[in-house]
Motif scaffolding. Structure first.
Motif, PDB file in Angstrom:
ATOM      1  N   GLN A  88       0.806  -1.222   0.000  1.00  0.00           N
ATOM      2  CA  GLN A  88       0.000   0.000   0.000  1.00  0.00           C
ATOM      3  C   GLN A  88       0.844   1.280   0.000  1.00  0.00           C
ATOM      4  O   GLN A  88       0.295   2.370   0.142  1.00  0.00           O
ATOM      5  N   ARG A  89       2.143   1.144  -0.169  1.00  0.00           N
ATOM      6  CA  ARG A  89       2.995   2.330  -0.098  1.00  0.00           C
ATOM      7  C   ARG A  89       2.600   3.342  -1.174  1.00  0.00           C
ATOM      8  O   ARG A  89       2.198   2.973  -2.277  1.00  0.00           O
ATOM      9  N   ALA A  90       2.710   4.608  -0.838  1.00  0.00           N
ATOM     10  CA  ALA A  90       2.264   5.683  -1.738  1.00  0.00           C
ATOM     11  C   ALA A  90       3.183   5.862  -2.938  1.00  0.00           C
ATOM     12  O   ALA A  90       2.778   6.424  -3.953  1.00  0.00           O
ATOM     13  N   GLY A  91       4.413   5.414  -2.845  1.00  0.00           N
ATOM     14  CA  GLY A  91       5.343   5.565  -3.968  1.00  0.00           C
ATOM     15  C   GLY A  91       5.912   6.968  -4.093  1.00  0.00           C
ATOM     16  O   GLY A  91       6.453   7.322  -5.144  1.00  0.00           O
ATOM     17  N   LEU A  92       5.802   7.770  -3.053  1.00  0.00           N
ATOM     18  CA  LEU A  92       6.301   9.144  -3.116  1.00  0.00           C
ATOM     19  C   LEU A  92       7.815   9.201  -3.287  1.00  0.00           C
ATOM     20  O   LEU A  92       8.330  10.097  -3.950  1.00  0.00           O
ATOM     21  N   ILE A  93       8.514   8.243  -2.717  1.00  0.00           N
ATOM     22  CA  ILE A  93       9.976   8.229  -2.817  1.00  0.00           C
ATOM     23  C   ILE A  93      10.431   8.135  -4.279  1.00  0.00           C
ATOM     24  O   ILE A  93      11.448   8.704  -4.667  1.00  0.00           O
ATOM     25  N   GLU A  96      11.242  11.439  -5.967  1.00  0.00           N
ATOM     26  CA  GLU A  96      12.216  12.337  -5.343  1.00  0.00           C
ATOM     27  C   GLU A  96      13.437  12.567  -6.234  1.00  0.00           C
ATOM     28  O   GLU A  96      13.872  11.647  -6.923  1.00  0.00           O
ATOM     29  N   PRO A  97      13.996  13.789  -6.198  1.00  0.00           N
ATOM     30  CA  PRO A  97      15.230  14.050  -6.953  1.00  0.00           C
ATOM     31  C   PRO A  97      16.335  13.095  -6.502  1.00  0.00           C
ATOM     32  O   PRO A  97      16.487  12.830  -5.305  1.00  0.00           O
ATOM     33  N   PHE A 125      19.619  11.214  -0.710  1.00  0.00           N
ATOM     34  CA  PHE A 125      18.991  10.455   0.369  1.00  0.00           C
ATOM     35  C   PHE A 125      18.754  11.363   1.569  1.00  0.00           C
ATOM     36  O   PHE A 125      17.669  11.370   2.166  1.00  0.00           O
ATOM     37  N   LYS A 126      19.739  12.165   1.921  1.00  0.00           N
ATOM     38  CA  LYS A 126      19.601  13.077   3.062  1.00  0.00           C
ATOM     39  C   LYS A 126      18.518  14.124   2.804  1.00  0.00           C
ATOM     40  O   LYS A 126      17.752  14.463   3.709  1.00  0.00           O
ATOM     41  N   GLN A 127      18.437  14.612   1.575  1.00  0.00           N
ATOM     42  CA  GLN A 127      17.373  15.569   1.242  1.00  0.00           C
ATOM     43  C   GLN A 127      16.000  14.922   1.371  1.00  0.00           C
ATOM     44  O   GLN A 127      15.057  15.543   1.859  1.00  0.00           O
ATOM     45  N   TRP A 128      15.897  13.663   0.945  1.00  0.00           N
ATOM     46  CA  TRP A 128      14.612  12.958   1.059  1.00  0.00           C
ATOM     47  C   TRP A 128      14.216  12.815   2.522  1.00  0.00           C
ATOM     48  O   TRP A 128      13.055  12.988   2.877  1.00  0.00           O
ATOM     49  N   GLN A 129      15.173  12.503   3.387  1.00  0.00           N
ATOM     50  CA  GLN A 129      14.874  12.338   4.808  1.00  0.00           C
ATOM     51  C   GLN A 129      14.309  13.616   5.433  1.00  0.00           C
ATOM     52  O   GLN A 129      13.616  13.556   6.436  1.00  0.00           O
ATOM     53  N   SER A 131      12.379  15.747   3.670  1.00  0.00           N
ATOM     54  CA  SER A 131      11.295  16.199   2.797  1.00  0.00           C
ATOM     55  C   SER A 131       9.906  15.891   3.356  1.00  0.00           C
ATOM     56  O   SER A 131       9.734  15.068   4.255  1.00  0.00           O
ATOM     57  N   LYS A 132       8.906  16.540   2.766  1.00  0.00           N
ATOM     58  CA  LYS A 132       7.507  16.265   3.109  1.00  0.00           C
ATOM     59  C   LYS A 132       7.112  14.860   2.658  1.00  0.00           C
ATOM     60  O   LYS A 132       6.296  14.213   3.295  1.00  0.00           O
ATOM     61  N   ALA A 133       7.712  14.393   1.580  1.00  0.00           N
ATOM     62  CA  ALA A 133       7.413  13.036   1.098  1.00  0.00           C
ATOM     63  C   ALA A 133       7.853  11.995   2.130  1.00  0.00           C
ATOM     64  O   ALA A 133       7.151  11.008   2.361  1.00  0.00           O
ATOM     65  N   TYR A 134       8.996  12.220   2.762  1.00  0.00           N
ATOM     66  CA  TYR A 134       9.469  11.314   3.823  1.00  0.00           C
ATOM     67  C   TYR A 134       8.501  11.342   4.999  1.00  0.00           C
ATOM     68  O   TYR A 134       8.117  10.287   5.519  1.00  0.00           O
ATOM     69  N   ASP A 135       8.106  12.544   5.400  1.00  0.00           N
ATOM     70  CA  ASP A 135       7.145  12.669   6.506  1.00  0.00           C
ATOM     71  C   ASP A 135       5.850  11.940   6.181  1.00  0.00           C
ATOM     72  O   ASP A 135       5.296  11.233   7.022  1.00  0.00           O
ATOM     73  N   LYS A 136       5.379  12.085   4.954  1.00  0.00           N
ATOM     74  CA  LYS A 136       4.135  11.423   4.530  1.00  0.00           C
ATOM     75  C   LYS A 136       4.309   9.900   4.542  1.00  0.00           C
ATOM     76  O   LYS A 136       3.426   9.170   5.011  1.00  0.00           O
TER      77      LYS A 136
END
Length: 171
Positions: A88-93, A96-97, A125-129, A131-136
């Motif tokens: 069910q993962r949203a696939g937001l990652i 990501e850039p 990877f650090k930018q993703w951590q 990000s709002k996508a990581y929080d989501k």
């Protein structure tokens, strides 16, 4: 799809990689060892290592320059719950850039699943951590809905390992 990992020295694994005939492979280096990852519909030619079934995948392994492996032990009873959560993962990652690939890997002969993410560089990877996508993606963590609160499915703590496409500099 099958996914295999074997560990050893960089020189040894380079020789093994050169003998692989089918599938995608990626050789990466950690602090004290190297890992060769091999994704194929065939059986692996590895003499030892870990075998997984790919439950979910997106992206190209060979574009990865930095790998993050979330190693998550799961009880037999917890497998359906854990696998449902990742189905069910949203696939937001994936958007990501610097994202290169993701593999959700079911173990064949152990209890430890691996969530492998590959990045073009550690900075992405650090930018993703941050990000709002990581929080989501992790918004249920620590809540009653979060799979992490279902303690009975985790026999011991998870852990993270990281690898680089280039051998790290020695001090």
């Amino acid at each position: 799809m099958n996914f295999y990992m074997t560990f050893g020295t960089g020189d040894y694994l380079t020789d093994v990689k050169n003998k692989l005939e089918k599938g995608e492979s990626l050789l990466m280096y950690g602090e004290d060892n190297a890992v060769l990852m091999h994704e194929t519909s065939e059986q692996s030619s590895f003499n030892s290592g870990k075998k997984f079934e790919v439950l979910d995948s997106n992206g190209d392994l060979e574009k990865g320059k930095f790998a993050v492996l979330n190693n998550i032990p799961v009880t037999d009873e917890g497998r359906p719950v854990f696998e449902y959560r990742f189905s069910q993962r949203a696939g937001l990652i994936d958007k990501e850039p610097g994202f290169a690939a993701i593999r959700v890997l079911r173990p064949s002969d152990s209890d430890t699943y691996v969530i492998l993410t590959l990045w073009e560089d550690v900075k992405y990877f650090k930018q993703w951590q941050e990000s709002k996508a990581y929080d989501k993606a992790h918004e249920k963590r620590g809540t009653s809905e979060g799979v992490d609160q279902k303690q009975q499915i985790f026999p011991r703590p998870s852990y993270v390992t990281t690898y680089y496409a280039e051998m790290p500099e020695q001090d």
